[in-house]
Structures are given as C-alpha cells and as structure tokens.
Motif scaffolding. Structure first.
Motif, PDB file in Angstrom:
ATOM      1  N   GLU A 121      14.118  -0.528   6.570  1.00 17.41           N
ATOM      2  CA  GLU A 121      16.034  -1.065   6.539  1.00 17.41           C
ATOM      3  C   GLU A 121      16.052   0.786   6.708  1.00 17.41           C
ATOM      4  OE1 GLU A 121      17.576  -3.700   8.097  1.00 17.41           O
ATOM      5  OE2 GLU A 121      15.865  -4.685   8.612  1.00 17.41           O
ATOM      6  N   LEU A 122      15.303   1.310   6.006  1.00 19.81           N
ATOM      7  CA  LEU A 122      15.930   2.684   5.445  1.00 19.81           C
ATOM      8  C   LEU A 122      16.849   3.529   6.488  1.00 19.81           C
ATOM      9  CD1 LEU A 122      13.040   3.977   3.345  1.00 19.81           C
ATOM     10  CD2 LEU A 122      15.399   3.231   2.710  1.00 19.81           C
ATOM     11  N   MET A 123      17.841   4.286   6.310  1.00 21.07           N
ATOM     12  CA  MET A 123      18.742   4.498   7.024  1.00 21.07           C
ATOM     13  C   MET A 123      18.430   6.750   6.896  1.00 21.07           C
ATOM     14  SD  MET A 123      21.674   2.275   7.689  1.00 21.07           S
ATOM     15  CE  MET A 123      22.044   2.053   5.720  1.00 21.07           C
ATOM     16  N   LEU A 124      18.408   7.342   7.538  1.00 20.25           N
ATOM     17  CA  LEU A 124      18.207   8.564   6.829  1.00 20.25           C
ATOM     18  C   LEU A 124      19.797   8.824   6.947  1.00 20.25           C
ATOM     19  CD1 LEU A 124      16.395  11.349   6.769  1.00 20.25           C
ATOM     20  CD2 LEU A 124      16.600  11.652   9.031  1.00 20.25           C
ATOM     21  N   ARG A 125      19.997  10.286   5.998  1.00 21.08           N
ATOM     22  CA  ARG A 125      21.392  10.567   4.686  1.00 21.08           C
ATOM     23  C   ARG A 125      20.975  12.128   5.219  1.00 21.08           C
ATOM     24  NH1 ARG A 125      25.903   9.273   3.747  1.00 21.08           N
ATOM     25  NH2 ARG A 125      25.253   7.082   3.015  1.00 21.08           N
ATOM     26  N   LEU A 126      22.219  12.270   5.977  1.00 27.49           N
ATOM     27  CA  LEU A 126      22.359  14.336   5.988  1.00 27.49           C
ATOM     28  C   LEU A 126      23.618  14.523   5.499  1.00 27.49           C
ATOM     29  CD1 LEU A 126      21.155  15.095   9.844  1.00 27.49           C
ATOM     30  CD2 LEU A 126      19.378  14.632   7.450  1.00 27.49           C
ATOM     31  N   GLY A 127      23.195  15.708   4.740  1.00 30.26           N
ATOM     32  CA  GLY A 127      24.405  16.054   3.678  1.00 30.26           C
ATOM     33  C   GLY A 127      24.236  17.431   3.809  1.00 30.26           C
TER      34      GLY A 127
END
Length: 112
Positions: free
Chosen positions: A23-29
């Motif tokens: 269920e993990l998503m990839l966060r970019l910032g």
C-alpha cells in the motif's frame, strides 16, 4: 507532470516488498536544505494529503504536494545501480544550479 522511469518504479516496488507493504506510495518533495539551497525529499508514504497531486504508474502512486510541484514540474525520477553512488536520480529542468552530488539545487524564483 512528473515522469518516473521503469527502473525507478521497479526499485520502489522492491522497497515495498522488502517492507511487506504493497500500500506504500512514493512521496516526492523539496525542502530548504543542501549546499545549493533546496534539496529533494523522497520517502515512502501511506497517506494522500489534501494538497497532493497524485500521479499513477500502474500499481505505484507518486505524491507531490502543490508547494513542491512548483519546483518539480517536468521532473524525471530515475534510478541508477552504480557501484559508486547508486540511488535515485533527479533530472530537473527547473534547476538553474545543482551541487556536485546532485542532491540539492536552486531555481529562479517562480513568478508571482
């Protein structure tokens, strides 16, 4: 628009399998840090924020908050397995200057 290469997506899928959490998503910032002024922030995430833009690449969701999107629009995220310094690579056409290691950058301030 954010582009994520197949190599980067495969690496993130390996991370999810290792953590046993599909269920993990990839966060970019971005954050204010690094020798060039701003640095990239990349991490697994479980929650979609109210200001997030969501990009879907098959079974992988990539999240970017609207404040970071100003600096990351048209970014390409890749992954390199080089023996000397492998890892995620950011190709950012908005960067006017990058540091030697490629983990921090600066841009021309966005127009008001």
């Amino acid at each position: 628009m954010i582009t994520v290469t197949d190599t980067a997506l495969d690496q993130f899928r390996r991370l999810r399998r290792k953590k046993n959490d599909e269920e993990l998503m990839l966060r970019l910032g971005v954050k204010n840090a690094g020798c060039s002024g701003m640095s990239y922030d990349i991490k697994p995430e479980r929650t979609i924020g109210t200001t997030d833009q969501v990009y879907e690449y098959g079974d992988v969701k990539v999240l970017v908050d609207t404040a970071s999107l100003t600096y990351l629009d048209d970014l390409t995220l890749d992954y390199s397995a080089d023996l000397m310094g492998g890892g995620f690579r950011f190709r950012n056409p908005n960067a006017t200057h990058t540091c030697g290691c490629g983990s921090s950058f600066s841009t021309t301030p966005p127009a008001p």
